[in-house]
Design a protein around this motif. Structure first.
Motif, PDB file in Angstrom:
ATOM      1  N   SER A 216      16.133 -19.932-106.638  1.00  0.00           N
ATOM      2  CA  SER A 216      14.964 -19.236-107.161  1.00  0.00           C
ATOM      3  C   SER A 216      14.438 -18.240-106.139  1.00  0.00           C
ATOM      4  O   SER A 216      13.915 -17.184-106.494  1.00  0.00           O
ATOM      5  CB  SER A 216      13.876 -20.235-107.544  1.00  0.00           C
ATOM      6  N   ALA A 217      14.599 -18.553-104.830  1.00  0.00           N
ATOM      7  CA  ALA A 217      14.163 -17.611-103.803  1.00  0.00           C
ATOM      8  C   ALA A 217      15.013 -16.341-103.865  1.00  0.00           C
ATOM      9  O   ALA A 217      14.504 -15.226-103.722  1.00  0.00           O
ATOM     10  CB  ALA A 217      14.258 -18.252-102.421  1.00  0.00           C
ATOM     11  N   LEU A 218      16.309 -16.522-104.097  1.00  0.00           N
ATOM     12  CA  LEU A 218      17.187 -15.362-104.242  1.00  0.00           C
ATOM     13  C   LEU A 218      16.747 -14.501-105.417  1.00  0.00           C
ATOM     14  O   LEU A 218      16.827 -13.275-105.374  1.00  0.00           O
ATOM     15  CB  LEU A 218      18.632 -15.816-104.463  1.00  0.00           C
ATOM     16  N   ASP A 219      16.301 -15.151-106.474  1.00  0.00           N
ATOM     17  CA  ASP A 219      15.835 -14.416-107.643  1.00  0.00           C
ATOM     18  C   ASP A 219      14.463 -13.806-107.420  1.00  0.00           C
ATOM     19  O   ASP A 219      13.911 -13.178-108.320  1.00  0.00           O
ATOM     20  CB  ASP A 219      15.776 -15.348-108.867  1.00  0.00           C
ATOM     21  N   GLY A 220      13.892 -14.030-106.232  1.00  0.00           N
ATOM     22  CA  GLY A 220      12.630 -13.379-105.898  1.00  0.00           C
ATOM     23  C   GLY A 220      11.394 -14.138-106.310  1.00  0.00           C
ATOM     24  O   GLY A 220      10.316 -13.559-106.392  1.00  0.00           O
ATOM     25  N   ALA A 221      11.543 -15.437-106.581  1.00  0.00           N
ATOM     26  CA  ALA A 221      10.365 -16.204-106.967  1.00  0.00           C
ATOM     27  C   ALA A 221       9.461 -16.432-105.759  1.00  0.00           C
ATOM     28  O   ALA A 221       9.932 -16.767-104.685  1.00  0.00           O
ATOM     29  CB  ALA A 221      10.781 -17.552-107.555  1.00  0.00           C
ATOM     30  N   ALA A 222       8.161 -16.207-105.942  1.00  0.00           N
ATOM     31  CA  ALA A 222       7.220 -16.429-104.851  1.00  0.00           C
ATOM     32  C   ALA A 222       6.989 -17.929-104.681  1.00  0.00           C
ATOM     33  O   ALA A 222       7.352 -18.722-105.536  1.00  0.00           O
ATOM     34  CB  ALA A 222       5.907 -15.711-105.147  1.00  0.00           C
ATOM     35  N   ARG A 223       6.382 -18.264-103.538  1.00  0.00           N
ATOM     36  CA  ARG A 223       6.127 -19.670-103.220  1.00  0.00           C
ATOM     37  C   ARG A 223       5.363 -20.398-104.319  1.00  0.00           C
ATOM     38  O   ARG A 223       5.741 -21.462-104.779  1.00  0.00           O
ATOM     39  CB  ARG A 223       5.297 -19.739-101.927  1.00  0.00           C
ATOM     40  N   TRP A 224       4.218 -19.797-104.688  1.00  0.00           N
ATOM     41  CA  TRP A 224       3.378 -20.504-105.669  1.00  0.00           C
ATOM     42  C   TRP A 224       4.097 -20.611-106.987  1.00  0.00           C
ATOM     43  O   TRP A 224       3.931 -21.561-107.729  1.00  0.00           O
ATOM     44  CB  TRP A 224       2.028 -19.793-105.822  1.00  0.00           C
ATOM     45  N   ARG A 225       4.965 -19.606-107.265  1.00  0.00           N
ATOM     46  CA  ARG A 225       5.738 -19.649-108.499  1.00  0.00           C
ATOM     47  C   ARG A 225       6.736 -20.811-108.473  1.00  0.00           C
ATOM     48  O   ARG A 225       6.933 -21.503-109.469  1.00  0.00           O
ATOM     49  CB  ARG A 225       6.457 -18.299-108.660  1.00  0.00           C
ATOM     50  N   GLN A 226       7.319 -21.015-107.302  1.00  0.00           N
ATOM     51  CA  GLN A 226       8.231 -22.157-107.170  1.00  0.00           C
ATOM     52  C   GLN A 226       7.493 -23.465-107.389  1.00  0.00           C
ATOM     53  O   GLN A 226       8.004 -24.381-108.017  1.00  0.00           O
ATOM     54  CB  GLN A 226       8.861 -22.170-105.770  1.00  0.00           C
ATOM     55  N   PHE A 227       6.246 -23.514-106.864  1.00  0.00           N
ATOM     56  CA  PHE A 227       5.446 -24.722-107.024  1.00  0.00           C
ATOM     57  C   PHE A 227       5.189 -25.000-108.500  1.00  0.00           C
ATOM     58  O   PHE A 227       5.458 -26.090-109.007  1.00  0.00           O
ATOM     59  CB  PHE A 227       4.125 -24.554-106.270  1.00  0.00           C
ATOM     60  N   TRP A 228       4.702 -23.962-109.227  1.00  0.00           N
ATOM     61  CA  TRP A 228       4.352 -24.153-110.637  1.00  0.00           C
ATOM     62  C   TRP A 228       5.574 -24.400-111.497  1.00  0.00           C
ATOM     63  O   TRP A 228       5.539 -25.220-112.402  1.00  0.00           O
ATOM     64  CB  TRP A 228       3.627 -22.914-111.191  1.00  0.00           C
ATOM     65  N   SER A 229       6.664 -23.639-111.217  1.00  0.00           N
ATOM     66  CA  SER A 229       7.774 -23.625-112.165  1.00  0.00           C
ATOM     67  C   SER A 229       8.908 -24.560-111.785  1.00  0.00           C
ATOM     68  O   SER A 229       9.760 -24.846-112.610  1.00  0.00           O
ATOM     69  CB  SER A 229       8.324 -22.209-112.314  1.00  0.00           C
ATOM     70  N   ILE A 230       8.939 -25.017-110.528  1.00  0.00           N
ATOM     71  CA  ILE A 230      10.044 -25.902-110.138  1.00  0.00           C
ATOM     72  C   ILE A 230       9.541 -27.259-109.671  1.00  0.00           C
ATOM     73  O   ILE A 230       9.795 -28.282-110.307  1.00  0.00           O
ATOM     74  CB  ILE A 230      10.910 -25.250-109.034  1.00  0.00           C
ATOM     75  N   SER A 231       8.776 -27.253-108.566  1.00  0.00           N
ATOM     76  CA  SER A 231       8.402 -28.543-107.978  1.00  0.00           C
ATOM     77  C   SER A 231       7.605 -29.390-108.961  1.00  0.00           C
ATOM     78  O   SER A 231       7.944 -30.540-109.225  1.00  0.00           O
ATOM     79  CB  SER A 231       7.571 -28.329-106.718  1.00  0.00           C
ATOM     80  N   LEU A 232       6.531 -28.799-109.516  1.00  0.00           N
ATOM     81  CA  LEU A 232       5.632 -29.582-110.362  1.00  0.00           C
ATOM     82  C   LEU A 232       6.342 -30.165-111.576  1.00  0.00           C
ATOM     83  O   LEU A 232       6.245 -31.362-111.833  1.00  0.00           O
ATOM     84  CB  LEU A 232       4.445 -28.704-110.764  1.00  0.00           C
ATOM     85  N   PRO A 233       7.072 -29.348-112.350  1.00  0.00           N
ATOM     86  CA  PRO A 233       7.760 -29.936-113.509  1.00  0.00           C
ATOM     87  C   PRO A 233       8.828 -30.959-113.111  1.00  0.00           C
ATOM     88  O   PRO A 233       8.985 -31.969-113.780  1.00  0.00           O
ATOM     89  CB  PRO A 233       8.419 -28.737-114.190  1.00  0.00           C
ATOM     90  N   LEU A 234       9.540 -30.694-112.014  1.00  0.00           N
ATOM     91  CA  LEU A 234      10.631 -31.601-111.656  1.00  0.00           C
ATOM     92  C   LEU A 234      10.130 -32.962-111.186  1.00  0.00           C
ATOM     93  O   LEU A 234      10.805 -33.968-111.342  1.00  0.00           O
ATOM     94  CB  LEU A 234      11.512 -30.978-110.571  1.00  0.00           C
ATOM     95  N   ILE A 235       8.931 -33.001-110.576  1.00  0.00           N
ATOM     96  CA  ILE A 235       8.448 -34.309-110.134  1.00  0.00           C
ATOM     97  C   ILE A 235       7.543 -34.928-111.182  1.00  0.00           C
ATOM     98  O   ILE A 235       6.887 -35.942-110.927  1.00  0.00           O
ATOM     99  CB  ILE A 235       7.712 -34.242-108.774  1.00  0.00           C
ATOM    100  N   TRP A 236       7.500 -34.338-112.379  1.00  0.00           N
ATOM    101  CA  TRP A 236       6.601 -34.863-113.406  1.00  0.00           C
ATOM    102  C   TRP A 236       6.834 -36.342-113.730  1.00  0.00           C
ATOM    103  O   TRP A 236       5.865 -37.096-113.872  1.00  0.00           O
ATOM    104  CB  TRP A 236       6.656 -34.004-114.655  1.00  0.00           C
ATOM    105  N   PRO A 237       8.079 -36.820-113.837  1.00  0.00           N
ATOM    106  CA  PRO A 237       8.258 -38.243-114.156  1.00  0.00           C
ATOM    107  C   PRO A 237       7.546 -39.153-113.164  1.00  0.00           C
ATOM    108  O   PRO A 237       6.915 -40.134-113.557  1.00  0.00           O
ATOM    109  CB  PRO A 237       9.769 -38.451-114.076  1.00  0.00           C
ATOM    110  N   VAL A 238       7.618 -38.800-111.875  1.00  0.00           N
ATOM    111  CA  VAL A 238       6.925 -39.605-110.869  1.00  0.00           C
ATOM    112  C   VAL A 238       5.419 -39.452-111.038  1.00  0.00           C
ATOM    113  O   VAL A 238       4.667 -40.424-111.030  1.00  0.00           O
ATOM    114  CB  VAL A 238       7.352 -39.177-109.445  1.00  0.00           C
ATOM    115  N   ASN A 239       4.975 -38.197-111.232  1.00  0.00           N
ATOM    116  CA  ASN A 239       3.543 -37.965-111.335  1.00  0.00           C
ATOM    117  C   ASN A 239       2.941 -38.609-112.568  1.00  0.00           C
ATOM    118  O   ASN A 239       1.782 -39.015-112.555  1.00  0.00           O
ATOM    119  CB  ASN A 239       3.249 -36.468-111.323  1.00  0.00           C
TER     120      ASN A 239
END
Lengths: 335, 277
Positions: A216-239
């Motif tokens: 996603s960084a290669l695709d130019g995603a900003a940090r906060w975008r990675q947080f919203w679109s990758i980290s948060l959804p991917l850890i949703w089962p735990v959360n």
């Protein structure tokens, strides 16, 4: 001889323990756990349902088997919003729900954001890791006592900071009486519990493969975008589990208010557990208390089941039955 | 991975704020515990002007901390040992043996975990009182009642975590042990338990911390003599005149077991409890 015992054991392992003498083994293994759970959870729960239908009070408590059966009278007394007991119960339920929503939202948000910020290496990270574990490790009663000292009006650290330090408030507020007591309990709770969300999110985030972020960084995603679109959804089962567990803790909160204010907290800091405790051991209207318990348990059960249904919906693709929880998301999902 | 300057500044500021908010109460508790009484009876100063270890000596007689600590140590240790032993056997049965009623048992454990203490504690009190009257089993006001109650409170989580751990263990060692003629229980005690030691340590710390800091049950099941440290300090806090420096010293002392335990299982907790080892 050795050969025969070998095949016999193998057959146990693959078919489960079905063969004669070994049939009882699993029951012997779970036996102690089963017995203590029955004594402390199942029997009292069943008795609680029975008590809610009887006029159990101080005179009949000595021989509770002889308490008169009153049918649904307790339930009506306990639930009637017009009566004094019912009105108090509904007000307390609402207060507890608001408390739970506020403290869970705040502690979960802090926990997730901190976990995200701590995900990559920087100077001082290992020290912060230890520091952030400590509030969760500190026993709840110590947290409550420490904050109680900090919140004292004349010589507490909070008023020192707010009034003398920052000048944000001109009049020294009383924190431990009146409506402010609610916020004191909330602050103590949040301080004590947010590291739980941090620890769980942190563990879940470290399980996300790094190539997901790299791509996603290669695709130019900003940090906060990675947080919203990758980290948060991917850890949703735990959360989803973390939010459920924290909500149950918050809804059943008893200790902080009890340690701060004793058996009779100010009204703003009286939560359902404190109310039930009060009705059971000071007013001795046990039947009514049991009926209240039953109602709260029912509401809680409905709440948990609804939550479990909603939480099943995937945070990544908004589908009700998806397989996003596999470690690497497949193509074509909403980013 | 690339980190922009904006992100680095945001991280610096946010983590500094959170770290200060986290550390401030810890600092107040620890620093107040080493101040003379005059310093905690006046306007608060973040930096102590005089430092003394006297509160740590006086708190034992003022608050009666020793009695409470002994009670808490007895109750929490016994509940921890019992909880770990009982849950090891149960978790092994659930994770390795397919038996009728396994799902029902799992469901019971799960619902016991969700069931809050407030729903059972009044009937539980009556159950304990009846056990005393009918069979002379004294569970109210004694260590036994607290130990039994805390054991069942931590049991569901222990079984849950250990089942996950056992299921994740490789089975070839157990197969080898079975091949060498070791029975199921022997395999559990001599092969599985030693491998799963970190998980056992984690659930032990959890059980201990739960029993150590529980307030609701302890407030009704204890008498003057069996008060745990949580209820003991609460009763001191509600006294008319509180010697804050000594109370803070008592807080520091009674936090040590729980904090030390959690720090020692930090690595395990960081991996999310049920990860295979």
């Amino acid at each position: 001889m050795a050969d025969r015992s070998f095949t016999a054991r193998r057959s146990h392992r693959f078919t489960g323990v079905r063969g004669g003498a070994r049939r009882w083994l699993p029951y012997a293994l779970i036996g102690p756990a089963l017995v203590v759970e029955l004594v402390v959870h199942v029997v009292p729960m069943a008795l609680g349902i029975w008590f809610s239908l009887t006029g159990l009070d101080r005179s009949t408590i000595g021989d509770w088997t002889g308490a008169p059966f009153v049918g649904l009278r307790n339930l009506r007394t306990g639930l009637d919003p017009a009566g004094p007991i019912g009105a108090e119960l509904w007000a307390t339920l609402a207060r507890t729900a608001i408390f739970a929503i506020i403290v869970v939202t705040v502690s979960w948000s802090i926990g997730v954001v901190v976990a995200w910020l701590m995900a990559s290496e920087f100077r001082g990270r290992s020290a912060l890791r230890v520091l952030f574990l400590v509030p969760f490790a500190v026993p709840g009663f110590v947290a409550a006592i420490g904050w109680s000292f900090m919140f004292s009006r004349d010589y507490g650290a909070v008023n020192q900071l707010l009034v003398d330090g920052l000048g944000a408030v001109s009049d020294r507020p009383f924190w431990l009486i009146g409506d402010n007591a609610f916020w004191v309990v909330a602050v103590v709770w949040i301080w004590n519990v947010w590291p739980f969300a941090y620890l769980m999110s942190s563990a879940a985030m470290s399980a996300i493969p790094s190539d997901v972020h790299d791509a996603s960084a290669l695709d130019g995603a900003a940090r906060w975008r990675q947080f919203w679109s990758i980290s948060l959804p991917l850890i949703w089962p735990v959360n989803a589990v973390v939010i459920l567990v924290m909500s149950l803790w918050a809804f059943n909160e008893f200790g902080v208010a009890y340690v701060l204010f004793g058996p009779r907290p100010p009204e703003s800091a009286t939560f359902v557990a404190n109310l039930v405790h009060g009705h059971s051991f000071t007013d001795a209207a046990f039947g009514v208390g049991a009926a209240m318990n039953l109602l709260v348990a029912g509401l809680l059960l409905i709440g948990v089941l609804t939550y479990v249904r909603i939480a099943r919906r995937c945070g990544w693709c908004s589908s009700w039955r998806c397989r996003c929880w596999a470690p690497v998301p497949r193509e074509g999902r909403r980013a | 991975m690339h980190e922009g300057a904006g992100f680095r500044w945001f991280r610096r500021v946010a983590l500094t704020v959170i770290a200060l908010l986290t550390a401030a109460p810890l600092w107040v508790i620890v620093s107040s515990s080493v101040r003379p009484l005059a310093d905690v009876r006046g306007p608060f100063h973040w930096i102590p002007r005089n430092v003394t270890l006297q509160p740590y000596l006086d708190t034992w007689s003022t608050i009666g901390l020793g009695r409470y600590l002994v009670n808490s140590v007895i109750v929490a240790s016994a509940a921890t040992v019992a909880s770990v032993v009982v849950s090891v056997f149960a978790a092994y049965a659930v994770s390795r043996i397919d038996f009728v009623g396994r799902r029902a048992f799992g469901l019971l454990v799960l619902s016991a975990q969700v069931l809050p203490a407030m729903f059972v504690f009044l009937p539980l009190f009556i159950v304990y009182a009846s056990l005393d009257r009918w069979w002379g089993v004294g569970l109210i006001g004694s260590y036994g009642g607290l130990i039994l109650t805390y054991l069942t409170f931590s049991l569901p989580v222990c079984i849950w975590v250990l089942t996950g751990t056992f299921s994740g263990l490789r089975r070839d060692l157990e197969d080898a042990a079975a091949m060498d003629g070791l029975g199921r229980v022997g395999t559990l005690l001599r092969v599985v338990v030693p491998i799963a030691r970190p998980a056992l340590a984690a659930v032990a710390v959890f059980s201990f911390a739960l029993a150590w800091s529980e307030v609701m049950i302890a407030s009704v099941l204890t008498t003057q003599d069996t008060r745990t440290v949580a209820v003991g300090l609460q009763s001191y806090l509600s006294a008319p005149s509180v010697l804050w420096n000594q109370l803070m010293a008592a807080c520091v002392i009674s936090s040590i077991p729980a904090v030390a335990g959690f720090l020692s299982i930090r690595r395990f907790v960081m991996r999310g409890w049920s990860q295979p080892l």
